[in-house]
Design an enzyme around this catalytic site. Structure first.
Site, PDB file in Angstrom:
ATOM      1  N   LYS A  40      13.408   6.090  -2.682  1.00  0.00           N
ATOM      2  CA  LYS A  40      13.213   7.178  -1.707  1.00  0.00           C
ATOM      3  C   LYS A  40      12.927   8.483  -2.444  1.00  0.00           C
ATOM      4  CE  LYS A  40      18.215   7.927  -1.614  1.00  0.00           C
ATOM      5  NZ  LYS A  40      19.449   7.434  -0.987  1.00  0.00           N
ATOM      6  N   ARG A 138      28.366   8.803   8.904  1.00  0.00           N
ATOM      7  CA  ARG A 138      27.016   9.334   9.096  1.00  0.00           C
ATOM      8  C   ARG A 138      26.246   8.334   9.939  1.00  0.00           C
ATOM      9  NH1 ARG A 138      23.832  10.810   3.644  1.00  0.00           N
ATOM     10  NH2 ARG A 138      23.328   8.625   3.873  1.00  0.00           N
ATOM     11  N   TYR A 269      11.769  39.768 -13.627  1.00  0.00           N
ATOM     12  CA  TYR A 269      12.214  40.489 -12.428  1.00  0.00           C
ATOM     13  C   TYR A 269      13.636  41.015 -12.621  1.00  0.00           C
ATOM     14  CZ  TYR A 269       8.241  38.448  -9.950  1.00  0.00           C
ATOM     15  OH  TYR A 269       6.988  38.089  -9.555  1.00  0.00           O
ATOM     16  N   MET A 317       9.096  31.906  -9.663  1.00  0.00           N
ATOM     17  CA  MET A 317       8.484  30.750  -9.013  1.00  0.00           C
ATOM     18  C   MET A 317       7.581  29.979  -9.985  1.00  0.00           C
ATOM     19  SD  MET A 317       6.270  30.718  -5.482  1.00  0.00           S
ATOM     20  CE  MET A 317       7.454  31.661  -4.551  1.00  0.00           C
TER      21      MET A 317
HETATM   22  C1  PLP Z   1      20.178   6.597  -1.835  1.00  0.00           C
HETATM   23  C2  PLP Z   1      20.861   5.384  -1.363  1.00  0.00           C
HETATM   24  C3  PLP Z   1      21.263   4.391  -2.274  1.00  0.00           C
HETATM   25  C4  PLP Z   1      21.137   4.542  -3.776  1.00  0.00           C
HETATM   26  O1  PLP Z   1      22.168   5.361  -4.272  1.00  0.00           O
HETATM   27  P1  PLP Z   1      22.333   5.610  -5.847  1.00  0.00           P
HETATM   28  O2  PLP Z   1      23.597   6.379  -5.912  1.00  0.00           O
HETATM   29  O3  PLP Z   1      21.162   6.423  -6.263  1.00  0.00           O
HETATM   30  O4  PLP Z   1      22.369   4.297  -6.497  1.00  0.00           O
HETATM   31  C5  PLP Z   1      21.807   3.228  -1.764  1.00  0.00           C
HETATM   32  N1  PLP Z   1      21.953   3.057  -0.431  1.00  0.00           N
HETATM   33  C6  PLP Z   1      21.614   3.990   0.471  1.00  0.00           C
HETATM   34  C7  PLP Z   1      21.821   3.736   1.924  1.00  0.00           C
HETATM   35  C8  PLP Z   1      21.054   5.191   0.038  1.00  0.00           C
HETATM   36  O5  PLP Z   1      20.709   6.116   0.931  1.00  0.00           O
END
Ligand code: PLP
Length: 389
Positions: A40, A138, A269, A317
């Protein structure tokens, strides 16, 4: 292909290091469980397409992402393996997922009903993973509703069970009692569901552990584990350090300007740093848009000519300024390392995270789009399509 921009700042993604990290994970979990590589957020900033292809050639059995869009992007890029969306897929997105053969999590009965309605007219059912909230608070059905959701999936022609999952809350996994409590709740649901025959089906995966779960030695591993941060060579928590994990990402840039300052001249800055002596300041064309955290102003360092040099003045930036007065040989074009190794010196993402008071995940994800990703490997993936980079 390198773009013009890669002369300003580039990330080197060491795919062999990632493969080596996956071998460490494999050693920890044994030969049984499948590895779902979590890609992701553009594979935590590493580049999802190349990472996914290479991970599948290095022992991962599938790829997990958060959104339907991320999964479809990987399909379009030629990833043929099992793709699982961990976040909610909305009713109107579901047909796209089904047509692309993308599996997804169902976090509630309400969403399951919407999805079932949207997928019933399709030629094949949606392959879904029932997500149970055992303590993260969640996404997911509460434990006492899990069986209802599983029964609903069984009864719906538009749905087919592909998995059951839960997600841990403790950043240090099994070092916390809460993780063990979560798995105990999960196990109770699984045995009730199994007794009712609700877990039967084609390629149904039960999965719960993330990197913290694996590195903390939590058990059982179930049918699959979901590995993110550990594959990228970082520990999710300082207490879970695994020396064999190798950093995958380096970020480098080059000097685009050298400023000669007189004593008393200010830099950047707000003029937060003034030269206490005649000084040479190198300007690097990277700023907080590229992932150099603003809080590193006057605090962080970068590597130049194998030496650690301090960031002086504010990070902006687009630019970061470093004091190179004591470093001979720095010229226009000299490479600088923001993350990674240069000679005997190394800057780790974990170090940067600790300096600015965040977690390694955020540092990796903050590396911006202007930073060109380049991929380094001695061994192109065999099982998957050639790298599209
Ligand atoms: C991001 C995520 C993982 C992976 O987590 P890590 O700590 O990066 O290994 C696993 N399961 C879910 C549902 C996640 O959102």
């Amino acid at each position: 292909m390198r773009s013009v921009d890669s002369s300003r700042a580039w990330a080197e993604v060491d795919l062999d290091a990632m493969a080596s990290n996956l071998r460490v994970v494999r050693e920890r979990i044994g030969p049984g469980p499948a590895i779902l590589l979590v890609a992701k957020a553009n594979a935590y900033g590493h580049g999802a397409i190349a990472v996914a292809h290479h991970a599948l050639g290095a022992g991962a059995a599938g790829i997990a992402v958060t959104s339907c869009t991320e999964a479809l992007e990987l399909r379009r890029a030629g990833v043929r393996a099992r793709l699982v969306v961990l976040g909610p897929v909305l009713g109107e997105e579901a047909p796209f997922a089904v047509r692309a053969g993308v599996e997804f999590a169902l976090p509630s009965l309400e969403l399951a009903q919407a999805v079932a309605q949207a997928t019933e007219p399709l030629a094949r059912p949606a392959r879904v993973h029932v997500k149970v909230d055992t303590g993260l608070g969640r996404l997911g059905v509460p434990p006492d509703r899990a069986l209802d959701l599983l029964r609903f999936v069984r009864a719906s022609p538009g749905l087919e069970l592909a998995g059951v999952l839960t997600h841990l809350a403790a950043p240090d996994g099994g070092l916390s009692r809460s993780a063990k409590r979560q798995l105990a709740r999960f196990d109770r649901i699984l045995s009730e569901a199994s007794a009712e025959g609700l877990l039967r089906g084609r390629d149904v995966w039960v999965h719960a552990l993330n990197s913290a779960g694996i590195l903390s030695g939590l058990e059982p591993h179930y049918d699959a584990v979901r590995v993110g941060i550990a594959a990228f060579g970082m520990s999710p928590d300082a207490r879970l350090a695994e020396q064999r994990l190798r950093p995958v990402l380096s970020v480098r840039t080059r000097v685009v300007h050298l400023a000669s300052l007189r004593r008393g001249d200010g830099v950047g800055y707000g003029g937060t740093w003034t030269a206490a002596r005649p000084s040479r300041v190198a300007v690097l064309p990277v700023g907080y848009d590229d992932g150099v955290n603003w809080r590193l102003s006057g605090k962080g360092s970068v590597l130049l000519a194998g030496r650690r040099v301090p960031i002086v003045g504010r990070v902006s930036m687009d630019y970061t300024t470093v004091d190179v007065t004591d470093v001979p040989g720095v010229e226009l074009g000299t490479h600088a390392t923001l993350i990674g190794r240069d000679g005997a010196e190394e800057i780790r993402i974990e170090e940067l995270a600790a300096l600015v008071g965040t977690i390694p995940y955020e540092v990796a994800c903050s590396i911006g789009n202007r930073v060109t990703r380049t991929y380094v490997t001695q061994r192109p993936s065999l099982r998957e399509a050639p790298l599209a980079v």
